[in-house]
Design an enzyme around this catalytic site. Structure first.
Site, PDB file in Angstrom:
ATOM      1  N   SER A  50       0.783  -1.238   0.000  1.00  0.00           N
ATOM      2  CA  SER A  50       0.000   0.000   0.000  1.00  0.00           C
ATOM      3  C   SER A  50       0.815   1.288   0.000  1.00  0.00           C
ATOM      4  CB  SER A  50      -0.960   0.013   1.195  1.00  0.00           C
ATOM      5  OG  SER A  50      -0.254   0.021   2.415  1.00  0.00           O
ATOM      6  N   LYS A  90      -5.767   4.962   8.207  1.00  0.00           N
ATOM      7  CA  LYS A  90      -4.588   5.676   7.718  1.00  0.00           C
ATOM      8  C   LYS A  90      -4.827   7.190   7.703  1.00  0.00           C
ATOM      9  CE  LYS A  90      -2.782   1.756   5.189  1.00  0.00           C
ATOM     10  NZ  LYS A  90      -2.223   1.213   3.932  1.00  0.00           N
TER      11      LYS A  90
END
Length: 343
Positions: free
Chosen positions: A233, A278
């Site tokens: 990611s 996040k």
């Protein structure tokens, strides 16, 4: 007698406390992780980025649930309980970690490729072979090949891609023996085993899940060392950090910039998991910009999950929920990142 019962009560209390703290449950907890400055991990031409501001990759914290942490997670707005099966499938802990390591290295290779190509700098992609991601229980190579091995030859033949490898195997017969040359812990080995019939087909195969294993060589040296961080990611942010150093570092302009998203070698940004967590991590670190994959929502996505929302939509909702002033920027490609920062 009272002392006796007090002792019993104390022992029971201690046991309950120990079980609550240490007894592992068959679940994992995903919570907001950290936003890590990329100059800790990336060097270009032997130098780290020392300019004002920072680029940051963001992480999701993962831990096995215990009774107390499980109960605690129910009070946290961005904590998610996931089963081991949902997280890892049928992979063991060791296999899962090896897969995450591969995904990270693949992500780094793609980031280097895209950054150097976009910057007009020299690079060469070296094909190493076929990376073994998993083995079927029925595979005759199970016990010989292992997760993380790289197959370099079959019957003495080398290939330049996984499709070429599979085309060769398809032309053989079920039960036919083939000799595989592979690299295991940096040592070259061989094994000869019969092919098996692949599930749901009549085609022969080794009974392995495979992907290409490549390495990128560059004239201007670049190094990305991420320690125990795994997964794909951070690809977009690696690409940005490398590209900006290659081109003189004019994009950041003192800002704290975070983001997420996979990166393939064409420069396309892909969706990731846990983006709401996040966003929280980036906000805590003082980021003012957060790049979020704007993956298309297909009819198939909606059919599978009528409530499905793409990464960008989830990220915007998370930022609103925590009253963040971060700008959530939708991106579909690395070009979108560059275009936005040049404004």
């Amino acid at each position: 007698m009272r002392k006796y019962w007090r002792k019993i009560g104390l022992i029971v209390g201690v046991l309950v406390l120990l079980l609550g703290v240490f007894w592992p449950l068959p679940f994992y907890l995903e919570t907001p992780g950290t936003a890590e400055a990329l100059n800790k991990f990336v060097t270009v031409a032997g130098h780290r980025d020392q300019r004002k501001g920072r680029y940051m990759l963001t992480t999701v914290a993962l831990q096995q649930a215990r009774p107390f942490t499980y109960l605690w997670s129910k009070t946290q707005p961005f904590a998610e309980v996931v089963s081991k099966e949902a997280l890892m499938g049928d992979a063991s802990d060791q296999t899962y970690e090896q897969m995450q390591t591969y995904y990270m290295q693949s992500s780094i290779n793609a980031a280097i490729t895209v950054a150097y190509r976009r910057a007009g700098k020299s690079y060469h992609q070296q094909y190493l072979g076929i990376y073994v991601m998993s083995l079927l229980a029925t595979s005759k190579f199970k016990g010989h090949l292992a997760i993380g091995d790289t197959v370099t030859k079959i019957d003495g033949h080398r290939f330049k891609s996984a499709p070429q490898f599979m085309d060769y195997v398809k032309k053989q017969r079920v039960g036919q023996k083939v000799t595989v040359t592979y690299v295991h812990h940096k040592k070259v080995k061989t094994t000869t085993q019969p092919l098996v019939k692949l599930p749901g087909t009549k085609q022969p195969g080794l009974g392995i899940t495979l992907v290409d294993h490549t390495k990128v060589k560059t004239k201007i040296p670049v190094k990305v060392a991420v320690g125990d961080i795994g997964g794909p990611s951070a690809g977009t942010m690696f690409t940005l950090a490398i590209y900006d150093q290659l081109t003189g570092g004019h994009l950041r302009r003192g800002r704290k910039i975070a983001g997420t998203g996979t990166m393939d070698t064409t420069g396309k940004v892909g969706a990731i998991g846990g983006i709401d967590k996040k966003v929280v991590a980036a906000n805590r670190a003082g980021a003012t910009i957060f790049f979020a994959p704007d993956d298309p929502v297909t009819k198939a996505d909606k059919k599978a999950d009528p409530d499905y929302q793409n990464n960008y939509t989830v990220a915007k909702a998370a930022a609103k929920r925590i009253h963040s002033k971060m700008r959530i920027v939708p991106i579909k490609s690395f070009n979108d990142v560059i275009t936005y920062l040049k404004k």
